[in-house]
Design a protein around this motif. Sequence first.
Motif, mmCIF file in Angstrom:
data_model
loop_
_atom_site.group_PDB
_atom_site.id
_atom_site.type_symbol
_atom_site.label_atom_id
_atom_site.label_comp_id
_atom_site.label_asym_id
_atom_site.label_seq_id
_atom_site.Cartn_x
_atom_site.Cartn_y
_atom_site.Cartn_z
ATOM 1 N N LYS A 1 1.014 -1.218 0.032
ATOM 2 C CA LYS A 1 0.124 0.010 -0.054
ATOM 3 C C LYS A 1 0.961 1.345 0.039
ATOM 4 C CE LYS A 1 -4.343 1.871 0.375
ATOM 5 N NZ LYS A 1 -5.676 1.506 -0.240
ATOM 6 N N ILE A 2 0.963 2.084 -0.766
ATOM 7 C CA ILE A 2 1.601 3.298 -1.042
ATOM 8 C C ILE A 2 0.800 4.512 -1.144
ATOM 9 C CG2 ILE A 2 3.195 4.465 -2.657
ATOM 10 C CD1 ILE A 2 4.123 1.638 -3.735
ATOM 11 N N LEU B 1 -5.756 10.064 10.462
ATOM 12 C CA LEU B 1 -6.801 8.863 10.039
ATOM 13 C C LEU B 1 -6.509 7.720 10.592
ATOM 14 C CD1 LEU B 1 -7.938 10.287 6.642
ATOM 15 C CD2 LEU B 1 -8.718 11.004 8.900
ATOM 16 N N GLY B 2 -5.249 7.437 10.984
ATOM 17 C CA GLY B 2 -4.707 6.203 11.282
ATOM 18 C C GLY B 2 -4.802 5.048 10.431
ATOM 19 N N LYS B 3 -4.695 5.364 9.121
ATOM 20 C CA LYS B 3 -4.723 4.700 7.951
ATOM 21 C C LYS B 3 -3.364 3.699 7.851
ATOM 22 C CE LYS B 3 -8.227 6.386 5.173
ATOM 23 N NZ LYS B 3 -8.489 6.681 3.625
ATOM 24 N N LYS B 4 -3.404 2.433 7.519
ATOM 25 C CA LYS B 4 -2.123 1.759 7.383
ATOM 26 C C LYS B 4 -1.663 1.893 5.894
ATOM 27 C CE LYS B 4 -1.979 0.049 11.486
ATOM 28 N NZ LYS B 4 -0.669 0.131 12.253
ATOM 29 N N ALA B 5 -0.285 1.792 5.806
ATOM 30 C CA ALA B 5 0.266 1.676 4.669
ATOM 31 C C ALA B 5 1.764 1.440 4.811
ATOM 32 C CB ALA B 5 0.379 3.184 3.916
ATOM 33 N N ASP B 6 2.239 1.039 3.717
ATOM 34 C CA ASP B 6 3.516 0.453 3.805
ATOM 35 C C ASP B 6 4.618 1.427 3.402
ATOM 36 O OD1 ASP B 6 3.514 -2.491 3.961
ATOM 37 O OD2 ASP B 6 2.130 -2.137 2.194
ATOM 38 N N ILE B 7 4.203 2.411 2.337
ATOM 39 C CA ILE B 7 5.310 3.579 1.952
ATOM 40 C C ILE B 7 4.547 4.585 1.813
ATOM 41 C CG2 ILE B 7 6.478 4.234 -0.226
ATOM 42 C CD1 ILE B 7 6.991 1.286 -0.568
ATOM 43 N N VAL B 8 5.172 6.112 2.102
ATOM 44 C CA VAL B 8 4.597 7.198 1.686
ATOM 45 C C VAL B 8 5.830 8.042 0.932
ATOM 46 C CG1 VAL B 8 4.025 9.325 2.785
ATOM 47 C CG2 VAL B 8 3.395 7.349 3.956
ATOM 48 N N ALA B 9 5.244 8.506 -0.166
ATOM 49 C CA ALA B 9 5.931 9.231 -1.067
ATOM 50 C C ALA B 9 5.453 10.749 -1.320
ATOM 51 C CB ALA B 9 6.287 8.292 -2.331
ATOM 52 N N VAL B 10 6.139 11.614 -0.768
ATOM 53 C CA VAL B 10 5.574 12.998 -1.154
ATOM 54 C C VAL B 10 6.456 13.853 -1.764
ATOM 55 C CG1 VAL B 10 4.616 12.784 1.192
ATOM 56 C CG2 VAL B 10 6.826 13.451 1.078
ATOM 57 N N ALA B 11 5.900 15.118 -2.566
ATOM 58 C CA ALA B 11 6.415 16.024 -3.299
ATOM 59 C C ALA B 11 7.362 16.917 -2.609
ATOM 60 C CB ALA B 11 5.487 16.787 -3.999
ATOM 61 N N ASP B 12 7.241 16.877 -1.155
ATOM 62 C CA ASP B 12 7.958 17.982 -0.533
ATOM 63 C C ASP B 12 8.568 17.087 0.665
ATOM 64 O OD1 ASP B 12 9.068 19.681 1.186
ATOM 65 O OD2 ASP B 12 7.438 21.153 1.523
ATOM 66 N N TYR B 13 9.895 16.603 0.685
ATOM 67 C CA TYR B 13 10.541 15.864 1.596
ATOM 68 C C TYR B 13 10.126 16.127 3.084
ATOM 69 C CZ TYR B 13 14.601 18.628 2.359
ATOM 70 O OH TYR B 13 15.437 19.672 2.907
ATOM 71 N N THR B 14 10.059 17.621 3.311
ATOM 72 C CA THR B 14 10.343 18.066 4.646
ATOM 73 C C THR B 14 9.010 17.656 5.507
ATOM 74 O OG1 THR B 14 9.131 20.239 4.304
ATOM 75 C CG2 THR B 14 11.708 20.100 3.842
ATOM 76 N N LEU B 15 7.930 17.308 4.795
ATOM 77 C CA LEU B 15 6.746 16.818 5.411
ATOM 78 C C LEU B 15 7.089 15.449 6.177
ATOM 79 C CD1 LEU B 15 4.122 17.163 2.591
ATOM 80 C CD2 LEU B 15 4.494 18.679 4.463
ATOM 81 N N ILE B 16 8.194 14.603 5.969
ATOM 82 C CA ILE B 16 8.596 13.491 6.260
ATOM 83 C C ILE B 16 8.829 14.167 7.721
ATOM 84 C CG2 ILE B 16 9.545 11.260 6.288
ATOM 85 C CD1 ILE B 16 9.324 11.402 3.196
ATOM 86 N N PRO B 17 10.042 14.553 7.655
ATOM 87 C CA PRO B 17 10.688 14.820 9.268
ATOM 88 C C PRO B 17 9.820 15.618 10.079
ATOM 89 C CG PRO B 17 11.838 16.073 7.494
ATOM 90 C CD PRO B 17 11.094 15.099 6.755
ATOM 91 N N ILE C 1 12.508 22.416 -5.083
ATOM 92 C CA ILE C 1 11.572 21.076 -4.898
ATOM 93 C C ILE C 1 12.156 19.939 -5.003
ATOM 94 C CG2 ILE C 1 9.426 19.893 -6.189
ATOM 95 C CD1 ILE C 1 8.693 22.776 -7.470
ATOM 96 N N VAL C 2 12.200 19.288 -3.953
ATOM 97 C CA VAL C 2 12.674 17.819 -3.833
ATOM 98 C C VAL C 2 11.615 16.663 -3.182
ATOM 99 C CG1 VAL C 2 14.507 16.394 -2.716
ATOM 100 C CG2 VAL C 2 14.731 19.056 -3.431
ATOM 101 N N TYR C 3 11.414 15.760 -3.769
ATOM 102 C CA TYR C 3 10.396 14.664 -3.377
ATOM 103 C C TYR C 3 11.280 13.668 -2.278
ATOM 104 C CZ TYR C 3 7.458 15.849 -7.374
ATOM 105 O OH TYR C 3 6.707 16.517 -8.301
ATOM 106 N N GLY C 4 10.537 13.082 -1.343
ATOM 107 C CA GLY C 4 10.923 12.366 -0.129
ATOM 108 C C GLY C 4 10.230 11.268 -0.282
ATOM 109 N N ILE C 5 10.648 10.035 0.415
ATOM 110 C CA ILE C 5 9.903 8.779 0.338
ATOM 111 C C ILE C 5 10.608 8.112 1.645
ATOM 112 C CG2 ILE C 5 11.572 7.408 -1.364
ATOM 113 C CD1 ILE C 5 9.266 5.730 -2.202
ATOM 114 N N THR C 6 9.490 7.292 2.215
ATOM 115 C CA THR C 6 9.931 6.514 3.430
ATOM 116 C C THR C 6 9.071 5.252 3.459
ATOM 117 O OG1 THR C 6 10.251 6.598 5.669
ATOM 118 C CG2 THR C 6 8.307 7.633 4.936
#
Length: 345
Positions: free
Chosen positions: A38-39, A86-102, A283-288
């Motif tokens: 799930k991505i 929302l507490g949804k389950k996923a394996d991977i999150v890939a975003v268009a702004d990497y700073t959202l991850i940290p 603009i840098v994309y991030g993934i985790t």
Amino acid sequence: MKKLAILMLFIVAAGIFAGCSASNEKQGAESTEKAILKIFHAGSLSNPLKDLGESFTEYAKAKGYNVEIQNEASGSVMAVRKVTDLGKKADIVAVADYTLIPQMLVPNYTDFYVLFAKNEIVIAYTDKSKYADEINSDNWYDILARDDVSFGFSDPNQDPCGYRSVMVTKLASLYYGKPIFETLIESNTNIYADGNHIFAPKDIQVGTDRIVVRPKESDLTGIIESGSIDYIFTYKSLAEQHGLKYVELPGKISLGDFSEEKYYKQVSITLGSTGKTIEAKPIVYGITVLKDAPNRELAIDYLKFLLGKDGKEIFKKNYQDFLNPPIAFGNVPEEIKGSVKVVSE
């Protein structure tokens, strides 16, 4: 009678053989492990991730996996909030702004992330757009300001392309020395600024039918392709994927020039949806891969595939530029260390 007996023996043997074959086929099918990945991802990654998924599925078969990849596109802010709010389950999150991850996923939901691709903002249009034969990199803001011209951008509260589009107009005001943000954004929506700091209320309101706001940038492509709107702020990769014409913006405005990072930081925006303040930046994309990923081992294998030669070629085919090398932060899995540059924060 003898012939009948031989025929009966043949039928029985054939039945036994068919049963054995069916049993072997069943055992073969059972020997292939079924798995779902799930991505949650940015809308602008839809095309490359679709192609990547098809290639990875074939790759996984050789490793004994029957993989179903479930790509779920949204604005990047919303992609992250599906996990955090929302507490949804996923394996991977890939975003268009990497700073959202940290900012939003570390440390509770993940302990590493990778910066892997880049982009820039352009003004996209078609032959149906008003003044399509006039617009260029020097007069785009004057064209968009005309009373008979319509334009759109994505919702800043849900999508990085949205808040980047708004910040681009403020950067343009600084670059050209003209009230471009005030004319295009502030006078037509409830988005406002105090100096170079922009505020995007939680509920974006539009005061004219000249402006269209949608949840994510990819929602706007169909509207402009139909001729229902004249221009959109979008990513260069999306414009090229859809065969749209586009105006390239000067490096000090486009958010695509890494040498202009200091200039970009003059502008920032606070989002009503999260309360977070974001500085304009390249603009840098991030993934985790998330800590509680249902198929974490397979997800890391997918990430390694994305960061490898095949993944890079797929992104290139979809006009999405890769970082060389990708940059990783945090507790980076051993499996991908050979594909990234690990940096301490």
